[in-house]
Write an enzyme that holds these catalytic residues in place. Structure first.
Site, mmCIF file in Angstrom:
data_model
loop_
_atom_site.group_PDB
_atom_site.id
_atom_site.type_symbol
_atom_site.label_atom_id
_atom_site.label_comp_id
_atom_site.label_asym_id
_atom_site.label_seq_id
_atom_site.Cartn_x
_atom_site.Cartn_y
_atom_site.Cartn_z
ATOM 1 C CG ASP A 90 -1.910 1.072 1.301
ATOM 2 O OD1 ASP A 90 -2.911 0.958 0.572
ATOM 3 O OD2 ASP A 90 -1.725 2.051 2.049
ATOM 4 C CD GLU A 117 -2.018 2.494 -3.601
ATOM 5 O OE1 GLU A 117 -3.067 3.074 -3.912
ATOM 6 O OE2 GLU A 117 -1.588 2.487 -2.432
HETATM 7 C C1 GLC Z 1 -4.028 3.208 -0.592
HETATM 8 C C2 GLC Z 1 -5.308 2.398 -0.533
HETATM 9 C C3 GLC Z 1 -6.414 3.277 -0.049
HETATM 10 C C4 GLC Z 1 -6.066 3.783 1.335
HETATM 11 C C5 GLC Z 1 -4.721 4.494 1.341
HETATM 12 C C6 GLC Z 1 -4.209 4.694 2.739
HETATM 13 O O1 GLC Z 1 -4.089 4.193 -1.547
HETATM 14 O O2 GLC Z 1 -5.558 1.823 -1.776
HETATM 15 O O3 GLC Z 1 -7.644 2.616 -0.038
HETATM 16 O O4 GLC Z 1 -7.063 4.659 1.774
HETATM 17 O O5 GLC Z 1 -3.728 3.743 0.664
HETATM 18 O O6 GLC Z 1 -3.844 3.469 3.307
#
Ligand code: GLC
Length: 546
Positions: free
Chosen positions: A212, A266
Site C-alpha cells: 500500500d 501501489e
Molecule cells: C491506498 C489504498 C487506499 C487507502 C490508502 C491509505 O491508496 O488503496 O484505499 O485509503 O492507501 O492506506
C-alpha cells in the site's frame, strides 16, 4: 521444467507475469454471518465462483483487526484477522482452499502507517514526549508561541492538515487520516517488524503481497515546509531514494522461499523512469499501471499509454500490469458513460454526478475488458467489474463512510460508490450478499436496479458481462502460450486499436464513431458486442484468429 533451463522457462514460471488477479474487498464481497458486512466465510463460500470465473489469484484488501477508520487500511494488528471478518484459522483455511483450486493469494501490507489503536501508537501516546516509543512515529512539537501551529505545512492526502495534536501538546504526522499515524521508517525496529510480518504471511502460504502507498513511506527527516505546487526534489515524502533500500530488503525476504513470492507495488508516480526504479530486478516484481487506469476512452491516448507502459517496463524486464478499476476509483461503467471518460483523484469531486449513459459505459467497459485481457502482462480485476456494476452515486451523505468525504467537507464524495456490497442473487437487497433472513442490512445500500446485474441473472446468459469475462479468461489461458509474446500494432485508422499477440491472435478495438472493417482473419474468437458481418461496430472489441 526447472528454472535453470533458461531464461524463457524461468520467466514462464513467474506466475505474476501473466496472471489475472481478482481483488476481493472483504467488506463488500459476501457476508457469511448475516451482519451486513462481508467476511471470510462469505469469501470461502464463493471460491467456486472465482474458480469458474477463471482467475489465477486473489488479492485481499486488508482483513486485519482495525477500527475501520479507513476501511481496514488503518491496521491495528498485521498478524490477525478482524473479528468482523473471521479468524486467523479461517484465513489459513481460505488460503489452502484457494490453492486447492489453483488460485494464488495475495495479502495487502500497509507500511506507511498503522491504526491509532495499534499497540505501538497507544504506547507512544502514553509514554509521552521524548520517549523511545514516540520514535517509531513522527512526533514533533508545534510552531508558534505555544506550539499551537502544526510542525510544518504538509497536507493530508485525504484533505486537511497532515498533523494532529495530542492533549500533551505534541503533534504527530499522518499523511492520510488522523487515525493513521505515519511510521518512522528510519527506525530499525519498524523495518524489522515489517520484514517479520512478511514472513508471517509467507509462512501461511500467501503467494504475494500488495504494498500500500509504496512510495511515501520515507520522509525528509528535517520535515521542512514545501510548496506543493512546486515541490523540491527530492520531495519531502514522495518517492525518496531511501524507499528502495526498504523494498530491496523485502525482496530478499520474498526470495528466501523456494516458491516464488511476488511483491506488487501501489506506485502512483507520474515519471515513468522513477516508476521503473521500483521494478529493478532486486526490488518489486510488478506495480499497478495507474496511467492506464486513468486513461480516457480515446484511441490515441490509450495507444500512447500502452506504448509508454511497454517502453517503461522493457528495460527492467518487468511485466506490465493492466488495471481499469480498484476500491479507490470510480467504476468503469460510470466513467466510460460520461462525456469526460478519464479518471483522476483530483477531479473526482467535480465529475461526481455528471450525467453518465450507463448503456454506453457498459459497451465500452466490455470492449475495455477485452483490450486489457489481450495486452501483454498481468491484469487486475476489481470485484464487480465482471458483473458490470456502476458507481453508486446517490449514497445518502449520512451513510457515507470514506474519511475523504468528511475531510473534504463533501467536496469529494470519496470512494464508497465503488465499495457497495456485491449483488449475487434475488430480486431485492441484500441480493444474496447476506444470507436469507439476515439481521443486518448491507453496510452500504445497493441500488434496486442491481436485480438485473446479479451473478445469478448473468450466469449462463448469453451476452452478459459475466459470461464475457468467463469466456475471455478461458480463452486467455488457452491462447496465452508464451505469456510475454510481443505486441505488434496493425495499421489502422487513428481511432481504432489493432494489434497481434504472437502469430495467431489479433485484438481490434473500435473507438471511432462508426463501424470499421475487420482486418484479414481466419475466425472470430470472441467479441464484446454483436458484429455486423465483417464490420466491427463502434465501442466494440474483438479477438480474431489470424
Ligand atoms: C491506498 C489504498 C487506499 C487507502 C490508502 C491509505 O491508496 O488503496 O484505499 O485509503 O492507501 O492506506
Amino acid at each position: 521444467m526447472n528454472e535453470e533451463a533458461g531464461n524463457r522457462v524461468s520467466v514462464t514460471h513467474e506466475w505474476w507475469r501473466t496472471a489475472v488477479i481478482y481483488q476481493v474487498y472483504p467488506r463488500s464481497f459476501a457476508d457469511g454471518n448475516g451482519d451486513g458486512v462481508g467476511d471470510l466465510a462469505g469469501i470461502a463460500a464463493r471460491l467456486p465462483y472465482l474458480s469458474a470465473l477463471g482467475v489465477d489469484a486473489i488479492w485481499f484488501s486488508p482483513w486485519y483487526p482495525s477500527p475501520m477508520a479507513d476501511a481496514g487500511y488503518d491496521v491495528a494488528d498485521h498478524r490477525d484477522i478482524d473479528p468482523a471478518f473471521g479468524t486467523l484459522a479461517e484465513a489459513e483455511e481460505l488460503i489452502a482452499r484457494a490453492h486447492a483450486l489453483e488460485i494464488r493469494t495475495i495479502v495487502d501490507i500497509v507500511p506507511n502507517h498503522c491504526s491509532d489503536r495499534h499497540p505501538w501508537f497507544l504506547e507512544a501516546v502514553a509514554a509521552g514526549p521524548g520517549s523511545a516509543a514516540r520514535e517509531l512515529f513522527w512526533f514533533r512539537d508545534g510552531r508558534g508561541p505555544d506550539g499551537e501551529l502544526p510542525p510544518n505545512n504538509w497536507q493530508s492526502i485525504f484533505g486537511g492538515p497532515a498533523w494532529t495534536r495530542l492533549p500533551d501538546g505534541q503533534w504527530y504526522l499522518h499523511l492520510f487520516a488522523p487515525e493513521q499515524p505515519d511510521l518512522n521508517w528510519r527506525n530499525p525496529k519498524v523495518r524489522e517488524e515489517f520484514e517479520d510480518i512478511l514472513r508471517f504471511w509467507f509462512e501461511r502460504g500467501v503467494d504475494g503481497v500488495r504494498i500500500d502507498s509504496a512510495p511515501v513511506v520515507a520522509k525528509d527527516p528535517t520535515l521542512a515546509d514545501f510548496d506543493p505546487a512546486a515541490p523540491p526534489s527530492p520531495h519531502p515524502y514522495e518517492d525518496r531514494d531511501e524507499v528502495h533500500d526498504i523494498y530491496r530488503a523485502w525482496r530478499a525476504v520474498a526470495d528466501s522461499y523456494p516458491q516464488r513470492r511476488a511483491l506488487i507495488g501501489e506506485v502512483w508516480l507520474p515519471d515513468p523512469a522513477r516508476f521503473a526504479r521500483y521494478l529493478s530486478p532486486d526490488e518489486l516484481h510488478t506495480a499497478f499501471n495507474f496511467d492506464f487506469l486513468g486513461c480516457a476512452w480515446d484511441a490515441v491516448a490509450l495507444r500512447r499509454c500502452i506504448d509508454a507502459t511497454l517502453v517503461t517496463h522493457a528495460p527492467v524486464n518487468a511485466p506490465a500490469t493492466w488495471v481499469l478499476a480498484n476500491h479507490d476509483v470510480t467504476r468503469t461503467v460510470t466513467r466510460y458513460g460520461r462525456a469526460d471518460t478519464a479518471f483522476s483523484h483530483a477531479a473526482r469531486g467535480m465529475r461526481h454526478g455528471s450525467p453518465s449513459d450507463l448503456a454506453l459505459g457498459t459497451r465500452r467497459a466490455r470492449a475495455a475488458a477485452l483490450l486489457s485481457l489481450a495486452l501483454p502482462g498481468s491484469v487486475y480485476l476489481y470485484q464487480g467489474e465482471e458483473l458490470g456494476l456502476e458507481e453508486v452515486e446517490d449514497i445518502p451523505d449520512g451513510l457515507r463512510q470514506d474519511p475523504i468525504f468528511r475531510r473534504t467537507k463533501g467536496a469529494d464524495p470519496g470512494r464508497d460508490g465503488c465499495r457497495v456490497p456485491l449483488p449475487w442473487s434475488g430480486q431485492g437487497p441484500p441480493f444474496g450478499f447476506s444470507p436469507d433472513g439476515a439481521a443486518g442490512e448491507p453496510w452500504l445500500p445497493q441500488p434496486a436496479a442491481w436485480r438485473d446485474l446479479t451473478a445469478e441473472v448473468q450466469d449462463g446468459a448469453p451476452g452478459s458481462m459475466l459470461e464475457l469475462y468467463r469466456a475471455a479468461l478461458r480463452l486467455r489461458r488457452q491462447l496465452s502460450g508464451p505469456g510475454d509474446a510481443e505486441l505488434r500494432w496493425l495499421d489502422t485508422d487513428r481511432d481504432v486499436l489493432a494489434f497481434t499477440r504472437g502469430d495467431d491472435v489479433a485484438c481490434v478495438v473500435n473507438l471511432s464513431g462508426g463501424p470499421t472493417r475487420l482486418p484479414e482473419h481466419r475466425g472470430v474468437l470472441l467479441a464484446s458486442g454483436r458484429l455486423e458481418g465483417d464490420l466491427l461496430p463502434s465501442d466494440t472489441a474483438v479477438w480474431l484468429r489470424r
